[in-house]
Structures are given as C-alpha cells and as structure tokens.
Enzyme design. Sequence first.
Site, mmCIF file in Angstrom:
data_model
loop_
_atom_site.group_PDB
_atom_site.id
_atom_site.type_symbol
_atom_site.label_atom_id
_atom_site.label_comp_id
_atom_site.label_asym_id
_atom_site.label_seq_id
_atom_site.Cartn_x
_atom_site.Cartn_y
_atom_site.Cartn_z
ATOM 1 N N CYS A 178 -64.034 17.957 59.489
ATOM 2 C CA CYS A 178 -63.890 18.234 60.880
ATOM 3 C C CYS A 178 -64.488 19.704 61.271
ATOM 4 O O CYS A 178 -64.521 20.061 62.232
ATOM 5 C CB CYS A 178 -62.430 18.302 61.184
ATOM 6 S SG CYS A 178 -61.602 16.698 61.172
ATOM 7 N N HIS A 318 -59.741 26.187 67.079
ATOM 8 C CA HIS A 318 -59.870 24.610 66.631
ATOM 9 C C HIS A 318 -58.645 24.099 67.412
ATOM 10 O O HIS A 318 -58.879 22.830 67.828
ATOM 11 C CB HIS A 318 -59.621 24.766 65.317
ATOM 12 C CG HIS A 318 -59.416 23.351 64.625
ATOM 13 N ND1 HIS A 318 -60.710 22.706 64.430
ATOM 14 C CD2 HIS A 318 -58.606 22.773 64.131
ATOM 15 C CE1 HIS A 318 -60.400 21.469 63.987
ATOM 16 N NE2 HIS A 318 -58.942 21.461 63.633
ATOM 17 N N GLU A 329 -53.776 29.018 62.665
ATOM 18 C CA GLU A 329 -54.876 29.352 63.297
ATOM 19 C C GLU A 329 -54.574 30.763 63.894
ATOM 20 O O GLU A 329 -55.286 31.580 63.930
ATOM 21 C CB GLU A 329 -55.433 28.345 64.102
ATOM 22 C CG GLU A 329 -56.746 28.627 64.802
ATOM 23 C CD GLU A 329 -57.255 27.650 65.929
ATOM 24 O OE1 GLU A 329 -56.746 26.599 65.868
ATOM 25 O OE2 GLU A 329 -58.113 27.981 66.183
ATOM 26 N N LYS A 350 -59.982 20.932 73.041
ATOM 27 C CA LYS A 350 -59.222 19.685 72.584
ATOM 28 C C LYS A 350 -58.051 19.184 73.650
ATOM 29 O O LYS A 350 -57.865 17.927 73.628
ATOM 30 C CB LYS A 350 -58.744 19.831 71.330
ATOM 31 C CG LYS A 350 -60.111 20.069 70.409
ATOM 32 C CD LYS A 350 -59.613 19.980 68.696
ATOM 33 C CE LYS A 350 -60.744 20.346 67.972
ATOM 34 N NZ LYS A 350 -60.956 21.812 67.898
ATOM 35 N N HIS A 355 -60.045 15.418 70.096
ATOM 36 C CA HIS A 355 -60.405 15.978 68.735
ATOM 37 C C HIS A 355 -61.458 14.896 68.316
ATOM 38 O O HIS A 355 -60.882 13.866 67.622
ATOM 39 C CB HIS A 355 -59.425 16.245 67.848
ATOM 40 C CG HIS A 355 -59.986 16.871 66.600
ATOM 41 N ND1 HIS A 355 -61.351 16.880 66.068
ATOM 42 C CD2 HIS A 355 -59.177 17.372 65.460
ATOM 43 C CE1 HIS A 355 -61.383 17.817 65.098
ATOM 44 N NE2 HIS A 355 -60.072 17.757 64.564
ATOM 45 N N PHE A 414 -59.850 18.396 57.045
ATOM 46 C CA PHE A 414 -59.617 18.062 56.074
ATOM 47 C C PHE A 414 -60.463 18.244 54.718
ATOM 48 O O PHE A 414 -61.558 18.437 54.938
ATOM 49 C CB PHE A 414 -59.293 16.462 55.968
ATOM 50 C CG PHE A 414 -58.288 15.999 56.846
ATOM 51 C CD1 PHE A 414 -57.192 17.055 57.337
ATOM 52 C CD2 PHE A 414 -57.812 14.828 56.926
ATOM 53 C CE1 PHE A 414 -56.153 16.394 58.038
ATOM 54 C CE2 PHE A 414 -56.871 14.354 57.571
ATOM 55 C CZ PHE A 414 -56.102 15.049 58.205
#
Lengths: 430, 85, 406
Positions: A178, A318, A329, A350, A355, A414
Amino acid sequence: MSPSRSYQAGGRRVVITGIGVIAPGGIGAKRFWELITSGQTATRSITFFDPTPYRSRIAAECDFVPEQHGLSPQELRRMDRAAQFAVVSAREAIADSGIEPEQLPADRTGVSIGSAVGCTMSLEREYAVVSDGGRRWLVDHSYGVPALYDYLVPSSLAREVAWVAGAEGPATVVSAGCTSGLDAVGYAVDLIREGSADVMIAGATDAPISPITVACFDAIKATSPRNDDPQHASRPFDKSRNGFVLGEGAAVLVVEEFDRARRRGAHIYAEIKGFASRCNAYHMTGLRPDGREMAEAITAALAEAKLDRTEVDYVNAHGSGTKQNDRHETAAVKRSLGHHARTIPMSSIKSMIGHSLGAIGAIEIAACALAVEYGVVPPTANLHTPDPECDLDYVPITAREQRVDVALTVGSGFGGFQSAMVLTGSGVRS
Amino acid sequence: MSAFTLNDLITIMRRCAGELDEVQLTGDIADVPFQDLGYDSLALLEATGWIAREYAVSLPDDVVTSIETPAELVAFVNEKLDRAA
Amino acid sequence: MSIAAITGVGVVAPNGLGTAEYWSATLNGTSGIDRITRFDASSYPVQLAGEVSGFAAEAHLPSRLLPQTDHMTRMALVAADWALADAAVQPGEMPEFDMGVVTASASGGFEFGQRELENLWGRGPEYVSAYQSFAWFYAVNTGQISIRNGMRGPSGVLVSEQAGGLDALAHARRHLRKGTRLVLTGGVDSSLCPWGLTAQIPSGLLSRSTERGRAYLPFDAAAQGYVPGEGGAILVMEELEIAKAGCDRPIYGVLAGYASTFDPPPRSGRQPRLRRAIELALSDAGVVADDVDAVFADGAGVAELDRVEAAAISAVFGPYGVPVTVPKSMTGRLFSGGAALDVVAALLSIRDGVLPPTVGTGRPAPEYQLDLVTGAARPGTVRTVLVLARGYGGFNSAVVLTAPQV
C-alpha cells in the site's frame, strides 16, 4: 565523468507538470478534485460481482468504460483493468503537461508505476476458467489466454505506459504493497535527481475489487462491514470507524526535471522536495502503536526537503479507517511534527474514494499537488465523532480554503512499510 | 463432555500458526495468554477462521481481541456449540 | 560518494543450496534442470524446470513462519540468513534504521495464491487464509526479511521481470548513497505450481523440449526457448569504507555501474535499447569496454532475443571481443532471482579467477560472433564483469561489477 555523477553534483530539482487521475466518482483529474473537495463519497455496494457471501460488501468502484477512452479491442484483450487505468491516466497526464508525446526525449524519459496487486483481477478471472471454478489443482493450461503471462508478472503495467509515452529510458513497476504509489513516485524522483532521466511518467494503479481480494481482507477483518450504509462506511478518525473500504483507480504524473520544465514554459503544480521510506520490522499486518517508523520517514523526508517541521501546512493522511491505523498515524504525526501537528489540517481522502491499495499513494500525491495549486484542503468525510485518541484537526466534512505551500503525504502498508513525501508550491523555492 | 477441547485447539493452533521454538504447547497452557505463547492477532484470526468453518459456529469479529487465553477460547466455542445444539 | 561493496551472499539455486554447493556445481557444469517433480506435469507442454531440490524450510526457519509463507519467501528468508552469516553481520548489533531491504519480485507467492484461489472458488470465501492478504503479494519478501532481521531502514520492491534483480541492486546502492549503512538485496522467485506454469506458457518463450541437456540453449542455432526455474540470491551490500573497517571480512566486489533502458514497441521500426544500457552502465562505472573481462549474458535461449543481445554485445566489445557466459543454462531462468544469482556468480568469478561455462550450447551460432565460454570453466584474471538482464516486454538492465580495491 559519467552523467549521473555530474548531475548529482548539480542538485537537480524535480517538479510535477502533468496530472492524470482515475478515481471512484469520476474519471479525470478535474472530476477527482471536484469530488474530493465537495465532501461527497463514492463508496457503494459492490456491483462487480455478487458480494452476498462476503463479510464486507462495500467498495469504491470506478465507472470506467475503457472504450470511451480510446482503447482498442486488441488493447482491451491484452490489458488488465489496472493497466487500462494506468494507460488512460498516463495519456491524461502527458496531455496536461503540454508535452506533445513526440517531443518527449525517448532515451531520457522513464516510467515508474506502482501497484500493490498488479493484474489480480485478470489472474483471478482466468484462474476460474483453467481450474474449472476451483475444482482442479492441475489446471487446464489449454484454456490459458495469450495475455496470461502479462498478468502473472505485473511489469506489464510499466510496459504499457512506456509504449504510450514512447519512453526508452529506465522503466519498472514498484510494488511495495500500500505504499507502492508513494514509493513509485519517490523512485522517479531518485532517477531524475541522479541524472538517469529528465522526465518520468510516474504513478500507480490498482484494480483489486475481485472476490479473492475481498475475501482476503474479510479473513483479517480489515475492511468495513457497514453494509447497510455504504456511502458512510469509510470513516477515518471517527470513533465508529470499523475498517477500510476497498477502492480502485490510478494516478499518473509527469514528473520532470525543473530546469527542463522551466525552459519549456511548463505549468508547474508542485515541486517534490523530499521522500523517505522505513520499515517497522514488526509485523506483516500490525503496526507498532508508537508510530516511530512513520515518524522517522516523515523526519527524513523533511530533512531531504531541507524544511523545518513547522513549515508544513497540510498533511494528507493515510487515514485508512481501521482502528489501528488511524491511532498509529496520529501518534506518528505528533511524534514527528511535535506541537505543530495540532495546528495544521490533516485529512484523509479515503473517506470519499476508499483505499485503492498501491494506487492510493499516487492519487494522494495528486491531491496534494492540487491542494497546493488551488489553495484548498480536501476534507475527511463522515467524521462526526472523533476517536478520543485521534485528536488532531482532520478537516471534518467540509473542505477548507487555505494556502498550502508545503504538503506532506504519508502512506502505510502491509509488510510494515511506511513512506512520506513532501511537496511544495512556488512560495517555497530553494 | 466438551465438543471442543484444549487439545483440539492446540492441534489447530499448530496447524494454523506453527509453534514457537521456545514455547512448547504442552503442559498447562490453558491460562497462558496467547500473546505469551507467541500467537498474535493474525495467528488467532487464522485459527478462529478455521474453528468457525470446521465446527460451523459463528464467532464475533472481536473474538481475537476480547479473548486472551486458550481456556477462554475453548469455553467460548463450547458455549456457541451448546447454543447451536 | 559512497561505494557499494558486496560483503555477503546467500544462494538458493536449482543446482546447489548455499554458495559453495552452487559454485562448485556451476564450475563443473552440473545442471539443476530436470523433470518437474513438485506436481504431475505430464499433461503440460512444458515438463522440465530448474527446481530447487532438498530445501527443507523447517530445518532453517521457525515453524511459526511456515503457515504464513509461500515456498519462495521461505527460500528468500534462508538466503538472507546465509548472506548475513557470510558477511559476519549480526543485525541485532547494528542500529535498526541503518539497515534496509530491497528485493525484486516477479510473480509473488504464486503457489500460496493458487491454494487460496482454490479455497475461494472451490469451497467458499470463509476458507481463504488470513495470511493470503500478504503471503502472495510482490512485497512479501522485503517485508518478511525486514521483520526477521529487525531492519527498519528504507525498503523497496521492484518488478521488471528478469531485469528486476539488477534494478533492486541499483536501488540498494541509492539507499547506501543516502546514508543507509547496509542493505539486503537481490531476488528469489518461484511460480512452479500448476497455475504458475500455466500462466508462463502463453509467453511462448518456454522450451517444450523434454531432453534435459538440450532444452535450454542460449545463443545456440538450435535454441528453442528457456526452461523456467526457481530460487535466486540475496546479497549484503555495504558502503565500502564501512565494509573495509570490518577487519578480515571478505569483500566480494563493488557494484560500480548500472543503467537500465526500455525497448520501443515491436514493429515500431526503432532500435532495441540494450546497447545503450550497456554503454551507460560502463560510463557510470567509469570504465571502457576494454576494461571488461567477461559478460554474464541474459541468454534468453530464444533466437530473436539472443540475436538482439549478441548484436549489442558485439557492437560494444567488437566481434568475439569479450568472453561471454550464461551460467543460468544450468538453473533455468529464475525471474527476479536470475540476475541476482548471476551477480553472485560474477563476484565468485572475480574472487576465483575463473569463468563458469554455458552448458547445453555446444557452439554458439556463428552469426552471433560471440566468444561463448562452453564445455568447461575458463580460468583467467577477472576484475571487471558486466552482467545483463532483460525483462519480458522490453526491460534492459546492466550492472558493472569490479574487484574490490585493495
């Protein structure tokens, strides 16, 4: 002395001169910007396949009709949906940059395309055919379509974009989960700075809305099950958030050496001043609560940009909307920006377009460049009751007019990857 | 007699998430937190997914965060099984 | 500017597990290409492959890692362990943000992916593993290697098919130049499951021969495609001065130059760009063609590709101007792992002063005008080597390796 050595000494600067976007809710950078500044959401119940057996049945899908964008039947047979997104976005970006494709210096033009899951949609579709719906381990090779190897190895995405641009310089796909979009553009910046290219067609694409991707996120309960209210399912930083909403799309940028752009009188959206990535070396899907790696990436990106943390005007988060991410975050931004974190807006687009895995990092760079261009900060939609542990200014619900000279965008993925990029407008020129 | 035993759980954990070299899944581990046995939330998601399928029980989303030890998980699954019976 | 030294290598190859076994087999011309054993391939038009045999993951890795990893990730983790041991580096003793990981990938954990697709399509979504979300994806090796070794510095994952192995090394060098002290880099791949092989066949580049010694013949007039393989190599790259300070640790060599280019589309009438990649890499290394002692070629074993590569080599070095070899003729093409393994072979050639042979190919097609090392290993001084790798679709990458400066 080799070109790369002499160029590096010169301190080459890198700017964005063209933007192309395909995002849920609209095709094209203009429609994308209208959507994310309106606060509208493009999340809905999945229509690509029957989502009934799945836990999360929501996605942010693009209404993309490839034939309307000039793709030939032959190209459609060859290209996965992610490749189609990349090619159409690349054409938009090149047109936007004002460069006639034949004016691109072939040897000095490169390609760097990010993608987390490559051609997964086509791979799954073709798997179902050769395996007779999952009934055969020894799949029937005689049903393999000609483009199957292009789907297996997603470097085909970079090839398609290179062909569109006539690029003959360095080309690759960057696939860091990502953070792929951020990392792909960061890679392009490296290549221009070191002198390996003058122009990079750089960005990212992903089209992951297929049963296997939906099922794998179901298995770890990472996606939102708010199936009765899909328009409001992506709720970054809200107390009631319960996972991310899968999206799809692409953003491709024309990234250019500054002097070259200036000489040809190009419109410059923003300069890319700093980029850094770090690993958490902790867990493939988990995050350390203290956010240290992302904080390190932010600090390193600011250092590369030679900017102080107090100069940051906007953070594009993010903000995936998982319980874990948004707290992580928030901690990382506080840790890296200190008290200044509390005084600046930080929003997650998002909330509106979901996403799109590897693509989203590039789409968020485009959003930052447009925020710098127009002096508007897009909001975080669906944020009504903030999580007490998420206590920054997330620009809830409505966009904000505000001058943005320095924008920071971050990504987390990830594998433990954390990336950060710093963009500046014309007000901050070294 | 329980339909789902600690031994069943240990077998499933081994299969789904392996075994830590330094922790043997023997002896009295019923009350040792999963975390101390080296099983993180991902390992528990894999194992509870397996249990949900093989025992045809539905486990809530937060089972991996709300349950801490093997004994708790065994009791929870049995309760579900009893209710379903 | 910093100089990128390679101080450790870890090899998992079809013709040898570990560097010593691989190198000894490679110098002896021992091939790892054989009939596919992992599944019954008798119904497939391709029946030979370079499988890594004798690799028992459970002997090397904690059992906790096995359920969540594909075969290729297990091999990559072990190769990384071996490379660190070879470099005598204890990652736990270094600052964690000073160590990074950059790997190449081509197809991800494809066998894991096939199993989960079968679970989904054959049984239902609830049968899909919690590990599927990362075990198959292209970034998995970089992530798992960083976690296992506590490396929290910059990362990267590059996909340019066979060229990716060299692109990864070059990106690792960029991280060193920005101040990272150590980067684990390279590539390990495998897609030798039924679905993976099926997805490779439509490229039209795979050899359908069942004769193991004649299936993959780079630069031979009878070339009929390549044999797919699995495995690869992971390397430890460190800044040269730091590496030298590590007392009596060996330094294999220096990544002195790199470049990559992309070919124009077929039928465009434009020239392929491999030659330019070679010239740029030599220039980046600050060497000229005469300085190069050997070329480790990409050696696709496909007439059209071999012709282009031979022409590029001859254009830069002159006809028969430099010894050329293709040790991957003994392993098959390893996708993202192939070029990383070639780099290891080239570094060992520098160390031992000997070039491994190209097997299978008896004599290269005369029109190629290549001095191909065939028959047996060729001794001689090797101080500067060019390694070439070409990725399906037009990716060209070139790396120049030089002997460590004394």
